[in-house]
Scaffold this active site. Structure first.
Site, mmCIF file in Angstrom:
data_model
loop_
_atom_site.group_PDB
_atom_site.id
_atom_site.type_symbol
_atom_site.label_atom_id
_atom_site.label_comp_id
_atom_site.label_asym_id
_atom_site.label_seq_id
_atom_site.Cartn_x
_atom_site.Cartn_y
_atom_site.Cartn_z
ATOM 1 N N LYS A 1 1.100 -1.206 0.041
ATOM 2 C CA LYS A 1 0.097 0.045 -0.085
ATOM 3 C C LYS A 1 0.893 1.388 -0.041
ATOM 4 O O LYS A 1 0.707 2.417 -0.696
ATOM 5 C CB LYS A 1 -0.910 -0.037 1.301
ATOM 6 C CG LYS A 1 -2.211 -0.809 0.957
ATOM 7 C CD LYS A 1 -3.001 -1.371 2.541
ATOM 8 C CE LYS A 1 -3.729 -2.482 2.351
ATOM 9 N NZ LYS A 1 -4.298 -2.939 3.708
ATOM 10 N N GLN B 1 -3.847 -1.379 9.995
ATOM 11 C CA GLN B 1 -3.790 -2.745 9.447
ATOM 12 C C GLN B 1 -4.399 -3.677 10.450
ATOM 13 O O GLN B 1 -3.958 -3.665 11.553
ATOM 14 C CB GLN B 1 -2.420 -3.106 8.872
ATOM 15 C CG GLN B 1 -2.294 -4.432 8.290
ATOM 16 C CD GLN B 1 -3.010 -4.377 6.972
ATOM 17 O OE1 GLN B 1 -2.923 -3.458 6.174
ATOM 18 N NE2 GLN B 1 -3.859 -5.613 6.812
ATOM 19 N N ASP C 1 -11.082 2.994 4.614
ATOM 20 C CA ASP C 1 -11.306 1.646 4.816
ATOM 21 C C ASP C 1 -13.103 1.356 4.917
ATOM 22 O O ASP C 1 -13.386 0.247 4.434
ATOM 23 C CB ASP C 1 -10.788 0.805 5.755
ATOM 24 C CG ASP C 1 -9.340 0.252 5.634
ATOM 25 O OD1 ASP C 1 -9.159 -0.004 4.215
ATOM 26 O OD2 ASP C 1 -8.581 0.166 6.401
#
Ligand code: NAD
Length: 286
Positions: free
Chosen positions: A48, A92, A115
């Protein structure tokens, strides 16, 4: 269906948008927080971060030791919420066991929740009130659109009801703009094959390697494999290989299918970058 190629195309578009935002004095920035040293998580965050840099965006890399307490993590998130140079925050998953993941998700300000995990973001998504779309489900929809797959009126069967894939995907597909009829299967589903055989579009997101076999797929169906599973493989350099939830032999029965790797995975990253751009654009108009 080539998710790698489409992902790269979207990333090129993102790069142009990032340059336009930068010309106005703002660098789109995603804070990427990793707690601990889980190798799979490390590899996800590294890719990412690399994608952000390639798109000319800023990646604020925050690596924290496994021993980080929940309070320490929550106060870092609070700082990032208040930092107007940061447009998105990604923590994460999974976080270490001593940290309550729900508290972490709820600590991220919804306007930076690229997200789309926060309950407010999820509510807005279901009620179609704007906000970010969840990256993996959005990536799947982009792939279907790119390949002109007829989704309206199609029977879509999703295997897996997680908060990050199955549930949001089902909710997006039933929107009027997609107009699919959705069956959502899970561990409590009886006679799974009876459902999968009815799918015009079958989406596997169960996290079980090669679990969807060819005889579970209707001839000519579209098969989307969301699964990313590491399986031991002594012959592989790293000692493991990555495989999807769908048995690769099943591709013969499908009219379209997404490979693993190179299918949905690259789309997830592309849609994440797009959400950061959207957030940076919003900050310009404030
Ligand atoms: P999860 O473990 O949270 O959920 C799996 C779901 O599958 C559960 O809801 C469960 O009910 C269902 N399931 C499991 N076994 C089943 C069975 N035998 N029959 C019917 N249903 C069953 O998983 P997740 O986070 O949604 O991830 C699913 C897979 O997708 C994993 O392999 C993950 O690595 C992958 N993933 C890929 C991406 C990507 O970018 N491609 C993003 C997220 C997750």
């Amino acid at each position: 269906m080539d998710g790698k190629a489409l992902g790269l195309k979207i990333r090129e578009e993102v790069k142009i948008k990032a340059a336009a935002i930068k010309a106005k004095g703002i660098t789109p920035c995603l804070a990427v927080v990793l707690v601990g040293e889980d190798p799979a998580s490390l590899s996800y965050v590294t890719s990412k971060e690399k994608a952000l840099e390639e798109a000319g965006m800023e990646s604020r890399d925050i690596r924290l030791p496994e021993s980080t307490s929940e309070n320490e993590l929550l106060s870092i998130i609070k700082e990032l919420n208040n930092d107007n140079k940061v447009h998105g925050i990604l923590v994460q998953s999974p976080v270490p066991k001593h940290i309550n993941e729900e508290n972490v998700i709820e600590a991220v300000a919804p306007e930076k929740d690229v997200d789309c995990f926060h309950p407010v973001s999820v509510g807005n998504m279901i009620l179609e009130k704007g906000g970010f779309l969840p990256c993996t489900p959005h990536g799947v929809l982009k792939l279907l659109r790119e390949y002109n797959i007829q989704v309206a009126g199609a029977h879509v069967v999703i295997v897996g009801r997680s908060n990050i894939v199955g549930k949001p995907l089902a909710n997006l597909l039933i929107r009027k703009e997609y107009n699919a009829t959705v069956t959502l299967c899970h561990t409590g589903t009886k006679d799974l094959i009876k459902h999968t055989l009815q799918a015009d579009i079958l989406i596997a997101a169960a996290g079980r390697p090669a679990f969807i076999k060819p005889d579970m797929i209707k001839n000519g169906a579209i098969v989307i494999d969301v699964g990313i599973n590491r399986v031991e493989d002594a012959s592989a350099k790293k000692g493991y290989r990555v495989c999807g939830d769908v048995d690769p032999c099943a591709a013969d029965r499908a009219s379209f299918f997404t490979p693993v790797p190179g299918g949905v995975g690259p789309m997830t990253i592309a849609m994440l970058l797009q959400n950061v751009i959207e957030s940076a654009q919003r900050s310009l108009s404030k």
